[in-house]
Design an enzyme around this catalytic site. Structure first.
Site, PDB file in Angstrom:
ATOM      1  CD  GLU A   1      -1.938  -2.426   0.716  1.00 19.94           C
ATOM      2  OE1 GLU A   1      -1.265  -2.935   1.629  1.00 19.94           O
ATOM      3  OE2 GLU A   1      -2.034  -2.847  -0.312  1.00 19.94           O
TER       4      GLU A   1
ATOM      5  CG  ASP B   1      -5.751  -4.802  -2.199  1.00 20.72           C
ATOM      6  OD1 ASP B   1      -4.795  -5.366  -2.370  1.00 20.72           O
ATOM      7  OD2 ASP B   1      -6.256  -4.354  -0.798  1.00 20.72           O
TER       8      ASP B   1
ATOM      9  NE  ARG C   1      -7.289  -9.688  -1.076  1.00 16.78           N
ATOM     10  CZ  ARG C   1      -6.680  -9.088  -0.364  1.00 16.78           C
ATOM     11  NH1 ARG C   1      -5.389  -9.775   0.256  1.00 16.78           N
ATOM     12  NH2 ARG C   1      -6.734  -8.055  -0.133  1.00 16.78           N
TER      13      ARG C   1
END
Lengths: 252, 526
Positions: free
Chosen positions: B188, B297, B324
């Site tokens: 990040e 993300d 994910r």
């Protein structure tokens, strides 16, 4: 990254004593855009207040200075529905804060009505304290209203009185449970996981049930046990009651 | 029967902790120990122990508890060697505990600089690696630290990268032969990702694989301009290893900035990928990118699983994972080629996977200023925590999340030492989120059964030879029947569970371990 996005924004909170918000026309324009997307849904697109409190006022009780305002936008307010701004950069948070401050420079109409008369209706004709408390002074089957004036706009309060099911808070869910041995329980859900549910009934008594012991759970989403005051109270009485509720603020 | 030798030899013989590489390679010969992050190198998180089984798991109870002293999430996956358990705790503590009693044998704490604040998710850590008589862990300020496994004394401490520009380390290292392999975090903050190997004895760096190729290297053309320099592609969860082919498999994280892809046009290699490396040299054998040009993300850092199966009548060596991004993937682990894949949770961003396994992205699915509603949320269909594979049932189990989000695009200007996100998301509550433990056919991802959960979980699973799947939801730890998915046992831990379970044997007794809240709970039968 992991799932805790709001933490990212809080990193930007470098300790500082004095804060200067960006105030160019471009900054304010971008702040307005950000406000509409991220804040407007609860605070109203122009900060006029809705489910969230009105921000178009010169003094914000929880944000006496700009540093406090930035902190609230970044981190949210614990124990309320106000989330932190996980999706904004530090600069965007500042632009949004600058726009919020600019809203307070526009003159606002005071909330009409007489709070003292409203308080009488609250305790008398309205019968509100059967279910609601102010600082825990009476019923617990409905939300405590001690700081409802800081949390909700006058328009929202009026709507809730006239049409209680227009916007039931996410955290409030009325549940009917029938156990395997045919006992019935009704109350507000106070907690739930995969294996059990906890409810609190009108009398304030809490119950916990293993789901394996439950024959039927009826979750009354969007339902409220609160009666509509449309027709029960006159227009003036509603106005006074709203004025009273709007006067219930933190620290009072 | 060789395994029994390890189980029954009195612990006193092992007072000198010593775990040469061969013991980790042959971890299945000593099922009572948990010698590496996922027990053995396959990533399966399967325990061959069966003392606790479908018949008696209902009687499982707490044997001991260890309380952590700090309040960040406890994500540690313990290592257990011959009666000693090694754990990490926030903010930067390593402890050795007596595995039968929970009593502390030693404690090491690294003082970290006061200005370590560029962390997405707290001062978390997922565990140590052991090799010989040394314990290794990655610190939150991006150092790799070696401690004497007998006393906790510092052996060496090397800097991997600069925490001041966002590097940190949270994943457990992996010991292979004479090297310690470790990843990094900081996706990040516009870091450039890498996977490192260090000489286990000296701490000298043996190699670094940059997860984003430099100018002139193949793959760099998948980044516009200079965007590769701040493109993240981190490596914060432990990978797996196959000794037969000497191949290390390691997953990588999201490209940076997370939610604004405008400034990094292209596929952004090797973000959201699985990379096969030679652990001796760090040279790349192959890669497979799950989410080209990710804008949600969806890190692909989770521990992959090496499993064998039959595809259209042919035996295949596979590396599998429930990504994910909402899709399950089976790849040929010898060459990285796609075998099969399909969604295992609700997803609304792709119409499917093409023949090469590349997602066919739907239009208007990118984050936008006004917000774009998509499934899954940034937390993904699954996340960093481990899935598990049982060789007994030949099923893959994932703790799946059913949750959508409204994705926002925001500013994305890189400034060293500040967040570089380009937006964010809000969980979507319009459709009730929930979770489920799902058992999938390993070669296809086809659903065999599911056990529904009230809310999405953030914790891993373990299978055992006792026919069990251990998992968590919220603050509950539970055991399911691995064949059918029936609930057999549960325990309220009183604090959110953000960790993977393990199991070990001590004095002929099987234990099961999970962290809940700020405490480590260790369970056994009477």
């Amino acid at each position: 990254m992991l799932c805790v996005v709001s933490a990212v924004a809080s990193l930007a909170a470098v300790p500082e004593t004095r804060v200067k918000l960006p105030n160019s026309r471009a900054d304010l324009a971008n702040g307005e855009k950000l406000f509409e997307v991220h804040c407007g849904r609860c605070h109203g697109p122009k900060g006029e207040g809705a489910r969230g409190p009105m921000l178009a006022q010169a003094k914000l009780a929880r944000a006496p200075d700009d540093a406090a305002l930035l902190k609230i936008i970044e981190e949210g307010i614990r124990g309320t529905e106000m989330p932190g701004a996980g999706a904004m950069t530090e600069h965007e948070v500042r632009q949004t804060a600058a726009y919020v401050r600019s809203l307070g420079k526009v003159p606002v109409t005071p909330i009409p009505g007489d709070p003292a008369r409203g308080a009488e209706i609250y305790r008398g004709k309205g019968n509100c304290s059967t279910c609601h408390s102010i600082h825990g002074d009476s019923g617990v089957s409905a939300p405590d209203l001690a700081d409802i004036g800081s949390r909700r706009s006058a328009a929202y309060l009026r709507e809730s009185l006239v049409d209680p099911e227009a916007s039931v808070p996410d955290s409030y869910l009325l549940v009917k449970v029938v156990t395997r041995n045919s006992q019935n329980f009704t109350g507000v859900r106070v907690n739930e996981d995969s294996f059990s549910i906890q409810i609190r009934d009108d009398s304030g008594r809490s119950y916990s049930f293993w789901k394996t012991d439950i024959a039927q759970i009826d979750k009354q989403r969007g339902k409220s046990p609160m009666p509509s005051y449309k027709g029960r109270l006159s227009d003036d009485e509603l106005t006074n009651l709203v004025a009273y509720l709007a006067s219930l603020k933190e620290g009072k | 029967m060789r395994s029994l030798i390890w189980l029954f030899v009195p612990a006193v013989l092992f007072a000198q902790v010593n775990v040469p590489y061969e013991r980790i390679r042959d971890a299945d010969k000593e099922p009572g120990n948990w010698l590496t992050y996922s027990r053995n190198y396959t990533g399966q998180r399967y325990s061959p122990l069966d003392q606790i089984n479908t018949g008696n798991v209902g009687k499982l109870h707490v044997a001991w508890v260890h309380q952590a002293s700090e309040l960040d999430d406890l994500e540690t996956s313990p290592i257990v060697v011959d009666g000693t358990m090694f754990i990490t705790e926030p903010p930067n503590i390593v402890k050795a505990l007596h595995a039968g009693s929970g009593r502390v044998l030693w404690r090491y704490q690294k003082d970290i600089p006061g200005d370590v604040h560029l962390l997405c998710c707290g001062k978390v850590n997922r565990g140590v690696a052991i090799l010989g008589n040394t314990v290794y862990y990655g610190s939150i300020d991006a150092h790799l630290i070696a401690l004497d496994a007998r006393t906790g004394a510092l052996r060496w401490d090397v800097t991997m990268a600069d925490y001041k520009i966002g590097y940190s380390s949270t994943g457990a290292p992996l010991a292979i032969k004479d090297k310690i392999i470790i990843g990094m975090a900081g996706g990040e903050f516009g870091v450039r990702g890498f996977i490192d190997a260090y000489d286990a004895k000296t701490g000298k760096r043996a190699w670094r694989f940059n997860t984003i190729p430099a100018k002139g290297e193949p793959g760099n053309e998948t980044w516009v301009g200079e965007s590769w320099k701040t493109g993240s592609a981190t490596s914060w969860v432990t990978g797996v290893y196959e000794p037969e082919t000497n191949t290390l498999y390691w997953g990588t994280g999201n490209p940076g900035p997370d939610w604004n892809g405008d400034v990094r046009g292209g596929d952004n290699l090797y973000s959201d990928s699985l990379i096969a490396l030679d652990p001796d040299t760090g040279s790349r054998k192959w890669h497979f990118q799950y989410t080209p040009h990710d804008q949600n993300d969806w890190d692909s850092t989770q521990t992959p699983i090496l499993a064998n199966g039959t595809v259209q009548g042919q035996p295949r060596k596979m590396v599998v994972l429930a990504n994910r991004n909402g899709f399950y993937y089976a790849l040929d682990r010898t060459n990285g080629k796609f075998i099969a894949g399909q969604p295992y949770v609700k997803q609304t961003w792709a119409s499917g996977l093409d023949e090469s396994g590349r997602p066919m992205r739907l239009p208007n699915t990118a984050p936008s200023v006004g917000g774009t509603l998509l499934w899954p949320s940034l937390a993904g269909g699954s996340n960093w925590y481990s899935s598990t594979y049982s060789p007994k049932t030949e099923l893959y189990y994932v703790n799946a999340k059913e949750l959508g989000a409204i994705y926002h695009k925001g500013e994305a200007e890189y400034k060293a030492g500040t967040p570089f996100n380009g937006g964010g998301q809000q969980d979507y509550k319009g459709e009730e989120p929930y979770g489920a433990v799902r058992a999938l056919e390993v070669a296809t991802g086809q659903l065999r059964w599911e056990y529904k959960l009230h809310s999405p979980s953030h914790a891993g699973l373990m299978t055992t030879a006792g026919g069990l799947v251990f998992g968590s939801n919220g603050s509950s730890f539970f055991a399911l029947d691995a064949q059918k998915g029936d609930l057999l046992w549960r325990f309220e831990g009183g604090g959110n569970i953000n960790a993977n379970p393990i199991s070990f044997m001590n004095d002929n007794k099987q234990y099961v371990v999970i962290s809940s809240g700020h405490a480590l709970f260790v369970f056994a039968l009477d």
